[in-house]
Design an enzyme around this catalytic site. Structure first.
Site, PDB file in Angstrom:
ATOM      1  N   ASP A 186      -6.865   4.326  -4.716  1.00  0.00           N
ATOM      2  CA  ASP A 186      -7.788   3.801  -3.389  1.00  0.00           C
ATOM      3  C   ASP A 186      -8.097   5.196  -2.953  1.00  0.00           C
ATOM      4  OD1 ASP A 186      -7.523   1.912  -0.770  1.00  0.00           O
ATOM      5  OD2 ASP A 186      -7.541   3.955   0.178  1.00  0.00           O
TER       6      ASP A 186
ATOM      7  N   LYS B 113       0.518  -1.240  -0.218  1.00  0.00           N
ATOM      8  CA  LYS B 113       0.462   0.025   0.284  1.00  0.00           C
ATOM      9  C   LYS B 113       0.648   1.427   0.213  1.00  0.00           C
ATOM     10  CE  LYS B 113      -4.628   1.053   0.667  1.00  0.00           C
ATOM     11  NZ  LYS B 113      -5.347   0.027  -0.036  1.00  0.00           N
TER      12      LYS B 113
HETATM   13  N1  GLU Z   1      -7.353   0.075  -3.646  1.00  0.00           N
HETATM   14  C1  GLU Z   1      -8.581  -1.147  -3.163  1.00  0.00           C
HETATM   15  C2  GLU Z   1      -7.268  -2.262  -2.182  1.00  0.00           C
HETATM   16  O1  GLU Z   1      -8.034  -1.730  -0.991  1.00  0.00           O
HETATM   17  C3  GLU Z   1      -7.804  -1.746  -4.019  1.00  0.00           C
HETATM   18  C4  GLU Z   1      -5.939  -1.806  -4.574  1.00  0.00           C
HETATM   19  C5  GLU Z   1      -5.633  -2.624  -6.225  1.00  0.00           C
HETATM   20  O2  GLU Z   1      -6.435  -2.725  -6.931  1.00  0.00           O
HETATM   21  O3  GLU Z   1      -4.270  -2.830  -6.032  1.00  0.00           O
HETATM   22  O4  GLU Z   1      -8.133  -3.153  -2.428  1.00  0.00           O
END
Ligand code: GLU
Length: 444
Positions: free
Chosen positions: A166, A126
């Site tokens: 996100d 992340k």
């Molecule tokens: N931000 C999204 C999550 O919390 C998607 C992350 C992604 O597609 O890599 O899973």
């Protein structure tokens, strides 16, 4: 003291000021107690939990950029590469003033288990920055994204780490980030997901988290002798997850009646109109007061309160810790019988326990919101194949993945004697695959 409790104590001492990270780890390790205690000595000898809760790497960097007045601004940028046991780091970038290392560690930790549950080969990561895209011009957002990528590009790659969106990072931001990555590296590769359709994006990725949430909710209700059709649904949030959760709720015969943003919430007795919501939030980038103006039957409430609505099913799709104990009590008092998380950790630990104790069907985000990242993995597959699948193909795969996730979670809960406890089921099922891969790869 049990190994799990030892680790929780140690983590609290090592990470002061990171309550969300401690909350996420506590929820997971409490569920894992039954798994760990079967083999406690071996796990302890291998310092397994220490390795599980410590990110492989955290990159932190300065992001300088120039605003429209010519003033130089500086933000903090991060990438937390949490766990690569089952695949390249994968997870979104969050641009929001609340972003700090603790928030991103909680999100990276959650992502590791979520990604494992998808059944696809993606590790957990992340990143993001304490930058607020709200109220910024397109040029300012571009300047920020270019500066952010000028540092981040050194640490990512299609086989190494694949960021996505996100909160605060949507199609516009991914486009600017991708453009700068390509300019710096000369590589046209699937290094980001959530890309535009004209440059390697996948159909149905935009809708995937919201649609996936509803596919899983539908299956959860069906397997518990209930159905979504005809039910009233309370949704929080007004971003990408909430919008497409609302759209799919309508398509499955339910009536979504609420949505919310950081300043207030809407109750629409006729059900939330998706086209109006998209126009207000995605086109005009305005507040929900504009929704109320466009839909005179709807009521706008300032501040919090979305969980005081009478509903059968609640879908928190905004952000972490938005559904607290009092909200949980209000939902139960109003007859809500299912809560499925569209955001990451929107329900506090005490609220989760209360809902479970009242027999509310509760599905944690790492299972119910996994459709977004799962479809990102499908985007990666299409990029590797240099092909694009149709909307229907991707959507069908997404539905299969969500139904499978539910059954894996349900089975894990049963196997460990906690039938109906989907929090435990998700944590255990997610853990077992990561643990197997970590053990097989030795002490790394
Ligand atoms: N931000 C999204 C999550 O919390 C998607 C992350 C992604 O597609 O890599 O899973």
């Amino acid at each position: 003291m049990s190994y799990v409790n030892e680790i929780l104590e140690r983590l609290a001492a090592q990470n002061p000021g990171q309550p969300e990270f401690l909350q996420a780890v506590t929820e997971v390790l409490e569920s894992l107690q039954v798994v760990i205690e079967k083999n406690e000595d071996a796990y302890r000898k291998n310092a397994f939990l220490e390795r599980l809760v410590t990110p492989e790497r955290i990159i932190m960097f300065r992001v300088p950029w120039v605003d429209d007045k010519g003033q130089v601004q500086v933000n903090n940028g991060y990438r937390v590469q949490f766990n690569s046991a089952i695949g390249p780091y994968k997870g979104g970038l969050r641009f929001h003033p609340s972003v700090n290392q603790g928030i991103l560690k909680f999100l990276g930790f959650e992502q590791t288990f979520k990604n494992s549950l998808t059944g696809l080969p993606i590790g957990g990561g992340k990143g993001g920055a304490d930058f607020d895209p709200k109220g910024k011009s397109d040029r300012e957002v571009m300047a920020f994204c270019q500066s952010f990528m000028t540092e981040l590009y050194k640490y990512i790659g299609e086989n190494e780490d694949v960021p996505a969106g996100d909160i605060g990072v949507g199609g516009r931001e991914i486009g600017y980030l991708y453009g700068q990555y390509k300019r710096l590296t000369g590589q046209y590769e699937g290094v980001l997901t959530g890309k535009g359709l004209s440059f390697g994006g996948s159909l149905a990725r935009t809708q995937a988290t919201g649609y996936g949430l509803l596919y899983l909710t539908d299956e959860l209700l069906r397997c518990n002798g209930k159905e979504l059709k005809g039910k009233t649904v309370a949704v929080s949030g007004a971003g990408n997850v909430a919008t497409y959760a609302i759209e799919k709720a309508w398509q499955l015969g339910a009536k979504p009646v609420t949505c919310s943003d950081s300043t207030g919430w809407i109750y629409d007795p006729d059900g939330i109109d998706v086209a109006t919501l998209i126009d207000v939030k995605q086109v005009k980038r305005a507040r929900l007061t504009e929704y109320a103006k466009a839909r005179p039957n709807s009521v706008y409430h300032e501040g919090k309160g979305v969980w005081t609505t009478r509903c059968d099913v609640a879908l928190p799709c905004a952000t972490q810790n938005e559904l607290l104990l009092d909200d949980a009590k209000a939902l139960v008092a109003n007859g809500c019988f299912a809560v499925c998380e569209g955001a990451n950790m929107p329900t506090s630990l005490d609220a989760t326990k209360y809902l479970q104790s009242q027999g509310v069907l509760f599905c944690p985000g790492k299972a119910s919101n996994a459709g977004g990242v799962a479809t990102s993995a499908l985007e990666m597959t299409q990029n590797s194949q240099r092909l694009s699948w149709t909307f229907e193909e991707v959507d069908a795969k997404l539905k299969d993945i969500m139904v499978n996730i539910f059954h894996n979670v349900d089975n894990a809960a049963r196997e460990y004697g906690m039938e109906g406890n989907y929090v435990a089921g998700a944590n255990i099922a997610g853990f077992l695959k990561v643990a197997d891969a970590m053990n097989a790869q030795g002490i790394v």
